[in-house]
Scaffold this active site. Structure first.
Site, PDB file in Angstrom:
ATOM      1  N   ASN A   1      -3.046   5.118  83.493  1.00 54.82           N
ATOM      2  CA  ASN A   1      -2.717   5.824  82.251  1.00 54.82           C
ATOM      3  C   ASN A   1      -3.378   5.110  81.075  1.00 54.82           C
ATOM      4  O   ASN A   1      -2.875   4.096  80.583  1.00 54.82           O
ATOM      5  CB  ASN A   1      -1.198   5.888  82.054  1.00 54.82           C
ATOM      6  CG  ASN A   1      -0.807   6.752  80.868  1.00 54.82           C
ATOM      7  OD1 ASN A   1      -1.652   7.403  80.258  1.00 54.82           O
ATOM      8  ND2 ASN A   1       0.470   6.765  80.541  1.00 54.82           N
TER       9      ASN A   1
ATOM     10  N   GLU B   1       9.126  10.844  87.444  1.00 58.40           N
ATOM     11  CA  GLU B   1       9.358   9.445  87.089  1.00 58.40           C
ATOM     12  C   GLU B   1      10.791   9.035  87.380  1.00 58.40           C
ATOM     13  O   GLU B   1      11.681   9.885  87.518  1.00 58.40           O
ATOM     14  CB  GLU B   1       9.032   9.217  85.618  1.00 58.40           C
ATOM     15  CG  GLU B   1       9.945   9.962  84.664  1.00 58.40           C
ATOM     16  CD  GLU B   1       9.366  10.103  83.283  1.00 58.40           C
ATOM     17  OE1 GLU B   1      10.057   9.710  82.326  1.00 58.40           O
ATOM     18  OE2 GLU B   1       8.227  10.618  83.141  1.00 58.40           O
TER      19      GLU B   1
ATOM     20  N   TYR C   1      -4.868  17.510  82.253  1.00 60.35           N
ATOM     21  CA  TYR C   1      -3.554  16.883  82.367  1.00 60.35           C
ATOM     22  C   TYR C   1      -2.642  17.420  81.281  1.00 60.35           C
ATOM     23  O   TYR C   1      -2.925  17.256  80.081  1.00 60.35           O
ATOM     24  CB  TYR C   1      -3.675  15.356  82.240  1.00 60.35           C
ATOM     25  CG  TYR C   1      -2.332  14.659  82.134  1.00 60.35           C
ATOM     26  CD1 TYR C   1      -1.456  14.653  83.209  1.00 60.35           C
ATOM     27  CD2 TYR C   1      -1.931  14.038  80.953  1.00 60.35           C
ATOM     28  CE1 TYR C   1      -0.214  14.038  83.128  1.00 60.35           C
ATOM     29  CE2 TYR C   1      -0.700  13.412  80.854  1.00 60.35           C
ATOM     30  CZ  TYR C   1       0.154  13.415  81.944  1.00 60.35           C
ATOM     31  OH  TYR C   1       1.385  12.814  81.860  1.00 60.35           O
TER      32      TYR C   1
ATOM     33  N   HIS D   1       3.778  14.898  88.147  1.00 60.07           N
ATOM     34  CA  HIS D   1       4.334  13.564  88.364  1.00 60.07           C
ATOM     35  C   HIS D   1       5.792  13.544  87.965  1.00 60.07           C
ATOM     36  O   HIS D   1       6.221  14.158  86.984  1.00 60.07           O
ATOM     37  CB  HIS D   1       3.515  12.456  87.691  1.00 60.07           C
ATOM     38  CG  HIS D   1       3.494  12.439  86.194  1.00 60.07           C
ATOM     39  ND1 HIS D   1       4.549  12.023  85.425  1.00 60.07           N
ATOM     40  CD2 HIS D   1       2.493  12.737  85.323  1.00 60.07           C
ATOM     41  CE1 HIS D   1       4.220  12.065  84.150  1.00 60.07           C
ATOM     42  NE2 HIS D   1       2.976  12.513  84.053  1.00 60.07           N
TER      43      HIS D   1
ATOM     44  N   CYS E   1       8.997   8.392  76.317  1.00 64.07           N
ATOM     45  CA  CYS E   1       7.589   8.117  76.595  1.00 64.07           C
ATOM     46  C   CYS E   1       7.468   6.749  77.246  1.00 64.07           C
ATOM     47  O   CYS E   1       8.141   5.791  76.851  1.00 64.07           O
ATOM     48  CB  CYS E   1       6.796   8.161  75.290  1.00 64.07           C
ATOM     49  SG  CYS E   1       5.133   7.452  75.412  1.00 64.07           S
TER      50      CYS E   1
ATOM     51  N   ASP F   1       8.436  14.975  84.011  1.00 65.72           N
ATOM     52  CA  ASP F   1       9.483  14.058  83.550  1.00 65.72           C
ATOM     53  C   ASP F   1      10.295  13.522  84.730  1.00 65.72           C
ATOM     54  O   ASP F   1       9.736  13.059  85.703  1.00 65.72           O
ATOM     55  CB  ASP F   1      10.356  14.751  82.500  1.00 65.72           C
ATOM     56  CG  ASP F   1       9.578  15.117  81.248  1.00 65.72           C
ATOM     57  OD1 ASP F   1       8.830  14.254  80.756  1.00 65.72           O
ATOM     58  OD2 ASP F   1       9.708  16.251  80.770  1.00 65.72           O
TER      59      ASP F   1
ATOM     60  N   ASP G   1       3.058  16.915  83.669  1.00 66.23           N
ATOM     61  CA  ASP G   1       4.186  16.004  83.531  1.00 66.23           C
ATOM     62  C   ASP G   1       5.467  16.776  83.847  1.00 66.23           C
ATOM     63  O   ASP G   1       5.742  17.807  83.235  1.00 66.23           O
ATOM     64  CB  ASP G   1       4.203  15.474  82.093  1.00 66.23           C
ATOM     65  CG  ASP G   1       5.243  14.397  81.840  1.00 66.23           C
ATOM     66  OD1 ASP G   1       6.134  14.218  82.690  1.00 66.23           O
ATOM     67  OD2 ASP G   1       5.157  13.754  80.780  1.00 66.23           O
TER      68      ASP G   1
ATOM     69  N   GLU H   1       3.625   2.804  85.588  1.00 65.86           N
ATOM     70  CA  GLU H   1       3.458   3.022  84.155  1.00 65.86           C
ATOM     71  C   GLU H   1       3.506   1.720  83.368  1.00 65.86           C
ATOM     72  O   GLU H   1       4.328   0.832  83.623  1.00 65.86           O
ATOM     73  CB  GLU H   1       4.551   3.975  83.662  1.00 65.86           C
ATOM     74  CG  GLU H   1       4.568   4.219  82.154  1.00 65.86           C
ATOM     75  CD  GLU H   1       3.356   4.957  81.631  1.00 65.86           C
ATOM     76  OE1 GLU H   1       2.223   4.463  81.846  1.00 65.86           O
ATOM     77  OE2 GLU H   1       3.533   6.008  80.996  1.00 65.86           O
TER      78      GLU H   1
ATOM     79  N   ARG I   1       5.878   8.338  89.708  1.00 60.61           N
ATOM     80  CA  ARG I   1       5.691   7.368  88.619  1.00 60.61           C
ATOM     81  C   ARG I   1       6.909   6.462  88.532  1.00 60.61           C
ATOM     82  O   ARG I   1       8.047   6.935  88.595  1.00 60.61           O
ATOM     83  CB  ARG I   1       5.484   8.116  87.307  1.00 60.61           C
ATOM     84  CG  ARG I   1       5.549   7.217  86.074  1.00 60.61           C
ATOM     85  CD  ARG I   1       5.284   7.997  84.815  1.00 60.61           C
ATOM     86  NE  ARG I   1       6.121   7.544  83.721  1.00 60.61           N
ATOM     87  CZ  ARG I   1       6.105   8.057  82.495  1.00 60.61           C
ATOM     88  NH1 ARG I   1       5.298   9.051  82.205  1.00 60.61           N
ATOM     89  NH2 ARG I   1       6.917   7.580  81.555  1.00 60.61           N
TER      90      ARG I   1
ATOM     91  N   ASP J   1       8.563  12.188  72.082  1.00 57.47           N
ATOM     92  CA  ASP J   1       8.810  12.370  73.510  1.00 57.47           C
ATOM     93  C   ASP J   1       9.986  11.501  73.938  1.00 57.47           C
ATOM     94  O   ASP J   1       9.813  10.409  74.485  1.00 57.47           O
ATOM     95  CB  ASP J   1       7.542  12.011  74.290  1.00 57.47           C
ATOM     96  CG  ASP J   1       7.673  12.235  75.781  1.00 57.47           C
ATOM     97  OD1 ASP J   1       8.630  12.921  76.196  1.00 57.47           O
ATOM     98  OD2 ASP J   1       6.831  11.717  76.535  1.00 57.47           O
TER      99      ASP J   1
END
Length: 302
Positions: free
Chosen positions: A220, A123, A52, A121, A131, A96, A94, A196, A166, A67
């Protein structure tokens, strides 16, 4: 391993097909976080089936910052490219927010696909994002995110490329909205769902209870984050298909570097710390020096 002269095209199953097989295997896929090519190789060498690529760790390693949306899509994709080239197992990255609106998502998906990752993913946070376990997040409207997921699904050339949706809405609007959003993202074309940062075991159980069967689910296991840590067997019992451990490798590397630097500052040399770290020879072997030596002989022209 991701050998210099490896032939992925000749493998029986592509990393993307392999990821899809793992996600429906009935057992949760454990994917430790990697923040660069070295950490990715170590994850693979430890025997894990999936790497990941953590955005948190990528930001920390590339620019030494938290982040909070400071990295561009190009920087993240460059990091993904290096990680994919270092390993043979599937890489989930990721991505974002997709770095903009639905049109930006089209390019983002194509670029990650070209980088060779097995899945990403996306989001539903407002840009610049944070984050998922930090405070002060904001999310875009549900319908806007539905459009971005639809764009992502339309953009992929390889149907095996895995799209993970996400939602960070639990911290902003509550778990009801997060679960409703996840269902709508599945309807829009997401292959896997990722709610999340639920903050209680009851919340985790509710996510699993209401979304299990809609699509495979992500847990997660954010080291030190807001979600309560749970044993892997309980996570499996609840029906989660993918468990990511995003920053443990980064935290361990930080602790190791600090320890060695403390010795160096105290003693003037790192000699007292060296028994606890790999030898020079062991490290170069881990990084593939024997293959390089063999290739030098093979192509030396003698």
């Amino acid at each position: 391993m991701g050998d210099l002269l490896g032939d992925r095209a000749g493998t029986a199953v592509s990393p993307r097909k392999r990821l899809r097989e793992l996600l429906v295997s009935g057992q949760p896929v454990v994917a430790p976080g990697a923040y660069d090519a070295l950490s990715a190789r170590l994850v693979e060498q430890a025997g894990f089936d999936v790497v990941y690529m953590t955005g948190f760790g990528s930001t920390a390693s590339l620019i030494g910052r938290p982040d909070v949306g400071l990295l561009s899509g190009a920087e993240m994709i460059d990091n993904a490219t290096r990680i994919v080239s270092a390993v043979d197992v599937p890489v989930i990255a990721d991505a974002d927010t997709g770095y903009g609106n639905a049109l930006n998502v089209l390019r983002t998906v194509r670029s990650y696909e070209q980088a060779g990752v097995a899945g990403i993913h996306l989001e539903d946070q407002v840009m610049p994002k944070k984050c998922g376990h930090m405070s002060g997040k904001a999310v875009i409207g549900r319908e806007e995110m539905v459009g971005k997921i639809r764009a992502a699904a339309a953009a992929r050339r390889d149907p095996d490329f895995v799209l993970i949706a996400r939602t960070d809405a639990a911290a902003v609007h509550g778990l009801d909205d997060a679960i409703a959003r996840a269902k709508s993202y599945a309807d829009a074309g997401a292959d896997v769902l990722f709610v999340e940062a639920p903050t209680s075991e009851e919340g985790i159980e509710r996510v699993a209870g209401e979304l299990r069967g809609v699509a495979p689910l992500v847990f997660n296991w954010a080291e030190g984050g807001r979600t309560p840590p749970m044993p892997l067997d309980r996570i499996a019992e609840l029906g989660f298909s993918l468990v990511i451990f995003p920053i443990g490798t980064l935290l361990a590397a930080t602790a190791g570097i600090r320890s060695l630097l403390d010795v160096l500052r105290r003693d003037g040399t790192p000699a007292a710390a060296l028994p606890a770290v790999p030898s020079f020879g062991e490290f170069t072997d881990l990084m593939g020096l024997p293959e390089v030596n063999e290739l030098e002989q093979r192509f030396s022209g003698e």
